[in-house]
Structure formats: C-alpha cells, structure tokens
Write a protein that holds these residues in place. Structure first.
Motif, PDB file in Angstrom:
ATOM      1  N   VAL A  49      41.004  32.188  53.367  1.00 37.04           N
ATOM      2  CA  VAL A  49      41.448  33.320  53.057  1.00 37.04           C
ATOM      3  C   VAL A  49      41.665  32.213  50.815  1.00 37.04           C
ATOM      4  O   VAL A  49      42.316  31.468  51.303  1.00 37.04           O
ATOM      5  N   CYS A  50      41.125  34.113  50.156  1.00 36.21           N
ATOM      6  CA  CYS A  50      41.065  33.055  48.682  1.00 36.21           C
ATOM      7  C   CYS A  50      42.421  33.508  47.810  1.00 36.21           C
ATOM      8  O   CYS A  50      43.156  34.183  47.120  1.00 36.21           O
ATOM      9  N   SER A  51      43.363  32.576  48.236  1.00 35.69           N
ATOM     10  CA  SER A  51      44.837  32.591  48.221  1.00 35.69           C
ATOM     11  C   SER A  51      45.421  31.254  47.945  1.00 35.69           C
ATOM     12  O   SER A  51      45.468  31.050  47.823  1.00 35.69           O
ATOM     13  N   ASP A  52      46.118  31.346  46.594  1.00 35.84           N
ATOM     14  CA  ASP A  52      47.470  30.294  45.825  1.00 35.84           C
ATOM     15  C   ASP A  52      47.759  29.289  47.378  1.00 35.84           C
ATOM     16  O   ASP A  52      47.899  27.693  47.037  1.00 35.84           O
ATOM     17  N   PHE A  88      30.882  29.456  45.369  1.00 32.50           N
ATOM     18  CA  PHE A  88      32.428  28.909  44.194  1.00 32.50           C
ATOM     19  C   PHE A  88      33.319  29.634  43.751  1.00 32.50           C
ATOM     20  O   PHE A  88      32.884  30.216  42.907  1.00 32.50           O
ATOM     21  N   VAL A  89      34.605  29.805  44.604  1.00 32.82           N
ATOM     22  CA  VAL A  89      35.100  30.889  43.994  1.00 32.82           C
ATOM     23  C   VAL A  89      36.779  30.728  43.369  1.00 32.82           C
ATOM     24  O   VAL A  89      36.849  29.595  43.968  1.00 32.82           O
ATOM     25  N   TYR A  90      37.076  30.872  42.197  1.00 37.02           N
ATOM     26  CA  TYR A  90      38.467  30.969  41.672  1.00 37.02           C
ATOM     27  C   TYR A  90      38.974  31.552  40.995  1.00 37.02           C
ATOM     28  O   TYR A  90      38.402  32.672  40.557  1.00 37.02           O
ATOM     29  N   LYS A  91      40.241  32.320  40.951  1.00 34.57           N
ATOM     30  CA  LYS A  91      41.280  33.357  40.013  1.00 34.57           C
ATOM     31  C   LYS A  91      40.220  33.396  38.710  1.00 34.57           C
ATOM     32  O   LYS A  91      39.756  32.412  37.926  1.00 34.57           O
ATOM     33  N   ALA A  92      39.890  34.367  38.562  1.00 32.82           N
ATOM     34  CA  ALA A  92      39.686  35.117  36.925  1.00 32.82           C
ATOM     35  C   ALA A  92      40.388  34.378  35.696  1.00 32.82           C
ATOM     36  O   ALA A  92      40.480  33.852  34.702  1.00 32.82           O
ATOM     37  N   SER A 113      52.027  30.484  33.480  1.00 32.01           N
ATOM     38  CA  SER A 113      50.896  29.935  32.992  1.00 32.01           C
ATOM     39  C   SER A 113      50.206  28.945  34.703  1.00 32.01           C
ATOM     40  O   SER A 113      49.033  29.169  35.261  1.00 32.01           O
ATOM     41  N   VAL A 114      51.887  28.334  35.019  1.00 30.06           N
ATOM     42  CA  VAL A 114      51.205  28.150  36.495  1.00 30.06           C
ATOM     43  C   VAL A 114      50.977  29.108  37.687  1.00 30.06           C
ATOM     44  O   VAL A 114      50.012  28.793  38.604  1.00 30.06           O
ATOM     45  N   ILE A 115      51.735  30.898  37.520  1.00 34.73           N
ATOM     46  CA  ILE A 115      50.960  31.498  38.205  1.00 34.73           C
ATOM     47  C   ILE A 115      49.703  31.911  38.166  1.00 34.73           C
ATOM     48  O   ILE A 115      48.776  32.049  39.474  1.00 34.73           O
ATOM     49  N   ARG A 116      49.471  32.210  36.819  1.00 33.56           N
ATOM     50  CA  ARG A 116      47.844  32.912  36.198  1.00 33.56           C
ATOM     51  C   ARG A 116      47.199  31.628  37.108  1.00 33.56           C
ATOM     52  O   ARG A 116      45.589  31.221  37.407  1.00 33.56           O
ATOM     53  N   PRO A 140      36.347  37.606  47.404  1.00 29.84           N
ATOM     54  CA  PRO A 140      37.048  39.146  46.716  1.00 29.84           C
ATOM     55  C   PRO A 140      36.258  39.751  45.826  1.00 29.84           C
ATOM     56  O   PRO A 140      35.584  38.923  44.936  1.00 29.84           O
ATOM     57  N   SER A 141      36.602  41.297  45.930  1.00 24.17           N
ATOM     58  CA  SER A 141      35.246  41.726  45.188  1.00 24.17           C
ATOM     59  C   SER A 141      36.087  42.521  43.583  1.00 24.17           C
ATOM     60  O   SER A 141      34.862  42.373  42.524  1.00 24.17           O
ATOM     61  N   VAL A 142      36.781  41.925  43.275  1.00 24.65           N
ATOM     62  CA  VAL A 142      37.712  41.588  41.979  1.00 24.65           C
ATOM     63  C   VAL A 142      38.746  40.908  41.650  1.00 24.65           C
ATOM     64  O   VAL A 142      39.803  39.697  42.711  1.00 24.65           O
ATOM     65  N   GLY A 143      38.334  40.531  40.723  1.00 22.25           N
ATOM     66  CA  GLY A 143      40.061  39.327  40.110  1.00 22.25           C
ATOM     67  C   GLY A 143      39.318  37.801  40.098  1.00 22.25           C
ATOM     68  O   GLY A 143      40.066  37.061  40.028  1.00 22.25           O
ATOM     69  N   VAL A 144      38.330  37.344  40.219  1.00 21.65           N
ATOM     70  CA  VAL A 144      37.256  36.006  40.520  1.00 21.65           C
ATOM     71  C   VAL A 144      36.452  35.830  39.647  1.00 21.65           C
ATOM     72  O   VAL A 144      36.077  36.805  39.578  1.00 21.65           O
ATOM     73  N   VAL A 145      36.674  34.349  39.575  1.00 24.71           N
ATOM     74  CA  VAL A 145      35.036  33.947  38.768  1.00 24.71           C
ATOM     75  C   VAL A 145      34.280  33.576  40.547  1.00 24.71           C
ATOM     76  O   VAL A 145      35.109  32.489  41.346  1.00 24.71           O
ATOM     77  N   SER A 146      32.878  34.113  40.107  1.00 24.55           N
ATOM     78  CA  SER A 146      32.344  33.751  41.962  1.00 24.55           C
ATOM     79  C   SER A 146      30.431  33.029  40.982  1.00 24.55           C
ATOM     80  O   SER A 146      29.989  34.153  40.402  1.00 24.55           O
TER      81      SER A 146
END
Length: 298
Positions: free
Chosen positions: A132-135, A269-273, A83-86, A147-153
C-alpha cells in the motif's frame, strides 16, 4: 483565532531575513513591488509601522523587531511541519516491496548500493502482497499497481515467468523431450500469481500451445518464494520470476530451456510527487533503474 494575512506576513519575514526586498521577491517568485505592497498591507492590518523607510533604505522599528522575532520561529515551524507531511522525515528511507523481489534481487545488491551511495540509509519493509503506497507503510515503494495520481513512477521491469527446477530434477529431465516430460512431475503453482490455483501453469500452456496438465499434478503454494525453495529441493517445477534466476538468486535452481511467460504486469519504483526533489529518493530511483532485472541463468 484570528490570523494576520499570511502572505503579507511571509513577505515581511523574508524581507527581514534576507535583508532585501529584491531578494525576498526572488525567493517568493513575485515582483519587488508586490512584496512592498504586502508589507504595507501587513502594517495597515497591525496599525503599526514595522519598517522605517528612508528612500531606498529601511530599518526595523522596535515594533517590527519584536514582531519579526515572534513570527519567524512560527513560520519556520509551519514550514517544517508541512515539509514532514509532504516530503517525509529526513533519515533512513523505508522501501516497501515484495518479499521475493527483496530476497532474490535487492538484498544481494545492497552492498553495491552502500558502496556507490553511502549517504543512503535504506530500510526494507517486505510485503507478501502489493504494498500500500502510504506513509504508514514506507517512503517509497516497488509495486505493480502504482496510484494513478500524486506520485512519481519509474518503470523497472516487465514481469516474465520462467520454468525452473532443482539440479536433481534437471538430471532426470535433461535428456527427455520437453515440455512433455514436465507432466511426470509435480507442478508448483503460486496461487497469488494469477488469482487462482493452477492459473499460472494454464496460462503458460496456452501460450506455448501445450495440452493442459491434469489438476492433480498441481502442488499449490501461497507465494513465489515458497515455490522457489520447493523447486530448489527437487520437489517440483515452478514458474519463477525472471529476476529470481539471476546470478545472485539462482543458486540451486536451473532454468529450463523452455519459453517464458509474460504476465502483462510491470514493476515500478514509486514515491510521492511532493518528494520529487528529495535527493536520496532521486538517487535511489536512478540506481534502481540502472540496475536492470536481467538474468543469464540457464
């Protein structure tokens, strides 16, 4: 390292923790018979009975009790580490965004955010360029390049640039023919806006059908915040982002009565899916999209 069948282990742990095969099936989104099958598979793998069954009722065997006490913390630790990673560590949200947007638009509104949502503790990471959209950088981002995949925008704003200057320079310009009178003053050009010096003003002139100014009229700065401050002190005329000329950020700046330039860029506004259900992120997304990036400066 040889591990037991993890799905079967998860089923056994859920049955004991919830004290019910049916509740375990509901929690794991499988059928009750599948849960029963998985538990028997685990018992077959271990070569020991974990549950003593009496019709529809069951109790833990001594072996089952010891096994549950050993695996439950391990499974919880595995779930928490994943969960911490995700989803990130609970606590303050780190928002990475452009410095100009932070200083001229968001920071003046932070008191309203705290009043409306005191449960959100927001930490800002201001960047001069596209974040850069990174943790490693943040938990969420405002960017023109999601990013085109893996995020909510969430779409926030279509970028528009407006000619603006300080009040002293405006006194010189207000009774003159525009835009011709602009060419008598330095034009503050932001190098990062269009990738090359002077390109922002050249694009504006092309859209407005104006003749291009002489290259010597450009005064180049690296970032829009610098252009805004230079314009505020009557050092030239700048093309500033629309949100920089709202009520909170426009002190000392005058928007000129001239056309605006749509750059074609959009802010998101973007964050991980994988964090799509994280309550504070969902709340912050809703708050940002409701704010709007309007200006009535003139």
């Amino acid at each position: 390292m040889k591990l037991p069948p993890l799905r079967a282990t998860q089923c056994f742990e859920a049955v004991v923790r919830l004290n019910s095969f049916s509740k375990a099936a509901e929690a794991l989104h499988i059928t009750q018979s599948a849960v029963s099958h998985q538990v028997r598979q685990l018992e077959s793998y271990l070569g020991e009975s974990l549950l003593a069954r009496q019709g529809r009722h069951w109790t833990l065997t001594p072996t089952g009790q010891r096994y549950y006490e050993a695996i439950s913390p391990a499974l919880q630790g595995l779930a928490q580490a994943s969960s911490v990673i995700r989803e990130g560590v609970s606590g303050p949200l780190r928002l990475a965004l452009y410095s100009s947007l932070a200083v001229k638009w968001l920071i003046p509104r932070l008191a309203d955010l705290r009043k409306a949502h005191p449960e959100i503790e927001l930490s800002l990471n201001m960047t001069a360029d596209d974040p850069v959209c990174s943790d490693e950088v943040g938990d969420c981002f405002i960017t023109i390049s999601p990013p085109s995949v893996g995020v909510v925008s969430h779409h926030l704003y279509q970028e528009r640039l407006l000619p603006a200057c300080g009040p002293g320079l405006w006194q010189q310009l207000r009774n003159q023919a525009l835009p011709q009178a602009l060419w008598q003053h330095p034009l503050l050009s932001v190098e990062s806006s269009f990738g090359q010096p002077g390109a922002d003003w050249l694009a504006w002139c092309q859209q407005c059908g104006c003749p291009a100014p002489e290259p010597g009229q450009f005064q180049h700065v690296s970032h829009m915040l610098l252009a805004a401050e230079a314009a505020r002190y009557d050092q030239g005329i700048a093309l500033l982002n629309h949100y920089m000329l709202n009520d909170e950020g426009a002190a000392g700046l005058v928007r000129l009565p001239l056309p605006e330039l749509a750059t074609g860029d959009h802010f998101y506004f973007v964050y991980k899916a994988s964090r799509a259900r994280q309550p504070h992120l969902v709340t912050l997304a809703h708050w940002l999209t409701q704010q709007g990036f309007h200006t009535e400066a003139g």
